[in-house]
Motif scaffolding. Sequence first.
Motif, PDB file in Angstrom:
ATOM      1  N   HIS A  34      -7.078   5.027  -2.003  1.00  0.00           N
ATOM      2  CA  HIS A  34      -7.287   3.750  -2.689  1.00  0.00           C
ATOM      3  C   HIS A  34      -8.776   3.497  -2.896  1.00  0.00           C
ATOM      4  CE1 HIS A  34      -3.117   2.377  -2.046  1.00  0.00           C
ATOM      5  NE2 HIS A  34      -3.220   2.985  -0.878  1.00  0.00           N
ATOM      6  N   ILE A  84      -9.552  -3.733   6.824  1.00  0.00           N
ATOM      7  CA  ILE A  84      -9.960  -2.466   6.206  1.00  0.00           C
ATOM      8  C   ILE A  84     -10.183  -1.394   7.267  1.00  0.00           C
ATOM      9  CG2 ILE A  84     -11.828  -1.332   4.929  1.00  0.00           C
ATOM     10  CD1 ILE A  84     -12.017  -3.975   3.267  1.00  0.00           C
ATOM     11  N   VAL A  90     -16.571   1.263   0.658  1.00  0.00           N
ATOM     12  CA  VAL A  90     -16.059  -0.050   0.258  1.00  0.00           C
ATOM     13  C   VAL A  90     -17.101  -0.767  -0.585  1.00  0.00           C
ATOM     14  CG1 VAL A  90     -15.248  -2.297   1.098  1.00  0.00           C
ATOM     15  CG2 VAL A  90     -14.649  -0.205   2.353  1.00  0.00           C
ATOM     16  N   ILE A 142      -7.421  -1.704  -4.231  1.00  0.00           N
ATOM     17  CA  ILE A 142      -7.154  -2.861  -3.377  1.00  0.00           C
ATOM     18  C   ILE A 142      -8.410  -3.714  -3.248  1.00  0.00           C
ATOM     19  CG2 ILE A 142      -7.525  -1.485  -1.283  1.00  0.00           C
ATOM     20  CD1 ILE A 142      -5.496  -3.475   0.094  1.00  0.00           C
ATOM     21  N   LEU A 197       0.831  -1.209   0.000  1.00  0.00           N
ATOM     22  CA  LEU A 197       0.000   0.000   0.000  1.00  0.00           C
ATOM     23  C   LEU A 197       0.865   1.259   0.000  1.00  0.00           C
ATOM     24  CD1 LEU A 197      -2.739  -1.067   2.541  1.00  0.00           C
ATOM     25  CD2 LEU A 197      -3.141  -0.457   0.158  1.00  0.00           C
ATOM     26  N   LEU A 218      -6.530   3.463   4.255  1.00  0.00           N
ATOM     27  CA  LEU A 218      -6.651   3.160   2.827  1.00  0.00           C
ATOM     28  C   LEU A 218      -7.044   4.395   2.024  1.00  0.00           C
ATOM     29  CD1 LEU A 218      -8.451  -0.290   3.184  1.00  0.00           C
ATOM     30  CD2 LEU A 218      -6.035   0.136   2.699  1.00  0.00           C
ATOM     31  N   VAL A 262     -11.419   0.664  -2.751  1.00  0.00           N
ATOM     32  CA  VAL A 262     -11.372  -0.543  -1.922  1.00  0.00           C
ATOM     33  C   VAL A 262     -12.593  -1.416  -2.180  1.00  0.00           C
ATOM     34  CG1 VAL A 262     -11.212  -1.432   0.433  1.00  0.00           C
ATOM     35  CG2 VAL A 262     -10.172   0.783  -0.126  1.00  0.00           C
TER      36      VAL A 262
END
Length: 173
Positions: free
Chosen positions: A73, A65, A105, A48, A40, A70, A75
């Motif tokens: 990114h 998570i 997410v 990801i 990462l 994150l 996700v």
Amino acid sequence: MSDYIVAFESAYGSTKQYAESLAQRLGVDALNFEQACAELAANPTAAIVVLSFVHGPSHPGAKFITDTDLSGHRVALCTVGMTLDDVVQKKDGAARSLGNKADDVTRFYLPGRLNYSELSTAHRTTMWTIVNMLKAKPLKNDNDKMMINTFDTDVDRVDESRLDAVEEWARGL
């Protein structure tokens, strides 16, 4: 530097199978969570995909998570389990496990494998207890019936074609 990171934790192998297959499709290696953390930092904008089993309230992928920064990114979380599709999608337990990160997410559910012949004693005992509680329920749904009917049987519902949607998400299609 890659555009994708595939991270996973597997208890009995079906999640690892999915992770390795997806990683191959995306041209990267499937990484355990510790390796993924290092990746990462090296790839601050990579998409990801986190793949994880779920056992009752335990969801290592959701924990990864929620415990990991994150930001930057895209996700996705792929939950691998034995619950029937319509039930798992309706309940969306991963959303609860993700808490305030749930809206950020994308979630996928993948059917797994449960080989009773490979279960730890603790997991087998847990399943025995759950199935006996389900047997005592007066009104059983289809998922309850499936769990009762497949108890003590090796069941493999892994379907790698279900990764098509995950791959499309990762590639931004």
